[in-house]
Design an enzyme around this catalytic site. Structure first.
Site, PDB file in Angstrom:
ATOM      1  CB  THR A  67      27.990  88.904  43.265  1.00 40.86           C
ATOM      2  OG1 THR A  67      28.210  88.606  41.735  1.00 40.86           O
ATOM      3  CG2 THR A  67      26.795  89.971  43.498  1.00 40.86           C
ATOM      4  CE  LYS A  71      32.351  86.988  42.837  1.00 44.49           C
ATOM      5  NZ  LYS A  71      32.130  86.073  41.870  1.00 44.49           N
ATOM      6  CG  ASN A  92      32.636  82.866  46.476  1.00 44.12           C
ATOM      7  OD1 ASN A  92      33.398  82.726  47.210  1.00 44.12           O
ATOM      8  ND2 ASN A  92      31.693  82.544  45.824  1.00 44.12           N
ATOM      9  CG  ASP A 108      32.583  82.059  42.530  1.00 49.00           C
ATOM     10  OD1 ASP A 108      31.432  82.033  43.032  1.00 49.00           O
ATOM     11  OD2 ASP A 108      33.148  83.211  42.362  1.00 49.00           O
ATOM     12  CB  ALA A 133      41.378  87.763  33.721  1.00 54.19           C
ATOM     13  N   GLY A 135      37.033  88.134  39.172  1.00 55.24           N
ATOM     14  CA  GLY A 135      36.809  87.151  40.293  1.00 55.24           C
ATOM     15  C   GLY A 135      36.501  85.887  39.914  1.00 55.24           C
ATOM     16  CB  ALA A 136      33.707  84.185  38.117  1.00 58.80           C
TER      17      ALA A 136
END
Ligand code: NDP
Length: 285
Positions: A67, A71, A92, A108, A133, A135-136
């Site tokens: 997390t 990532k 992830n 994710d 913008a 990782g998620a």
């Protein structure tokens, strides 16, 4: 038969992780399946990722979740990436294989898309606006585009990261993506069907924080989603609901990607009902 007291280890590396409930959800799933597996929640500071990944290897862990803020930095430790992880440029979920190699996947966005499907929301031809913008956001943006979204607006403070996500979507999916700078109060693009907070704003312990957006741009019926799951009922979702939006919290995404991870690590179907019930009870729902 000789007894085996050794548990198989998986876990999550990140900072902050104190409020991350993934471990109790995964362990409820392991227990329900009679698996002697443990999920450890480990605080790893930004400069300590290399040492932590050496630890994952030394402990013979079966895999880990990453997390924030790891990532993207974890990519250099991977021997192989899934196609989605390669396009997204972030991992992830790591699977540690028996031959010692590490496989990186990104679950994710898949979990997020599944939570829209579960709620009966179609991405086909949808206009999506994503705040963030990181990782998620990258995972969600790419998977929404692959699932049929027509247009994706990436709204982010850091221009390089924002442009990079829009470019990745344009280069690898049929959707049209644009980058919109975010300084001061962000405007929601006209015609947005689905608005997603994919920043960490509002995450525990900053539970009163809200992304700086102009909520007057939220129309009744717009689907507004938050990736933040702790707390479940964020100020962002409350503000959107007050304008008549249909809101989706981060729990659905969390349980769905948790199920995908479980299946990647154990090779068994995840007991989703057990895992979701455990998560909900953690949040007093
Ligand atoms: P990253 O560190 O990779 O990205 C953080 C993003 O938030 C960046 O785009 C950053 O913008 C933006 N941001 C941070 N502070 C602000 C601010 N004050 N105003 C505007 N933008 C801001 O984190 P992740 O992508 O890994 O995680 C983001 C969130 O998603 C976390 O809350 C995490 O808990 C949640 N999450 C939820 C999941 C679920 O299953 N529900 C799964 C995975 C993550 P900039 O680039 O300009 O710095």
């Amino acid at each position: 038969m000789e007894k085996n007291y050794r548990a198989e280890l998986v876990g999550v590396l990140g900072d902050p992780v104190d409020g991350n409930p993934t471990g109790v959800m995964e362990e409820a799933g392991f227990e329900a399946a009679g698996l002697n597996w443990r999920y450890i929640t480990v605080k790893v500071l930004p400069g300590d990722l290399d040492a932590a990944m050496a630890g994952v290897r030394a402990f013979n862990m079966r895999g880990v979740n990453l997390t924030m803020p790891h990532k993207i930095n974890v990519l250099k430790h991977m021997d192989e990436l899934s196609e989605a992880a390669r396009v997204i440029g972030a991992v992830n979920t790591v699977v540690c294989r028996e031959d010692g190699t590490m496989f990186g996947e990104n679950t994710d966005g898949k979990g997020f898309v599944q939570s829209l499907t579960d709620a009966g929301v179609s991405l086909e031809g949808a206009r999506v606006a994503i705040l963030g913008a990181g990782g998620a956001a990258r995972s969600i943006g790419v998977e929404c585009a692959l699932a049929g979204a027509k247009a994706i607006a990436v709204i982010n403070r850091n221009a390089e990261r924002g442009r990079s996500l829009a470019q990745a979507i344009n280069a690898h999916t049929p959707a049209e993506a644009i980058y919109l700078p975010w300084s001061g109060t962000a405007q929601i693009p006209d015609g947005t069907d689905i608005l997603i907070n994919a920043t960490c704003v509002g995450l525990h312990p900053d539970v009163n924080a809200c992304p700086d957006v102009d909520f007057d741009g939220v129309r009744p019926g717009m689907v507004v989603c938050d990736v933040v799951f702790n707390p479940v009922d964020t100020p962002f979702l409350k503000n959107a609901a007050a304008r008549g939006a249909r809101t989706l919290d981060g729990l659905g995404m969390l349980v769905n990607q948790g199920c995908i991870n479980y299946e990647l690590w154990t090779g068994r179907k995840a007991p989703r009902d057990v895992m979701y019930a455990k998560l909900k009870s953690e949040f007093g729902l």
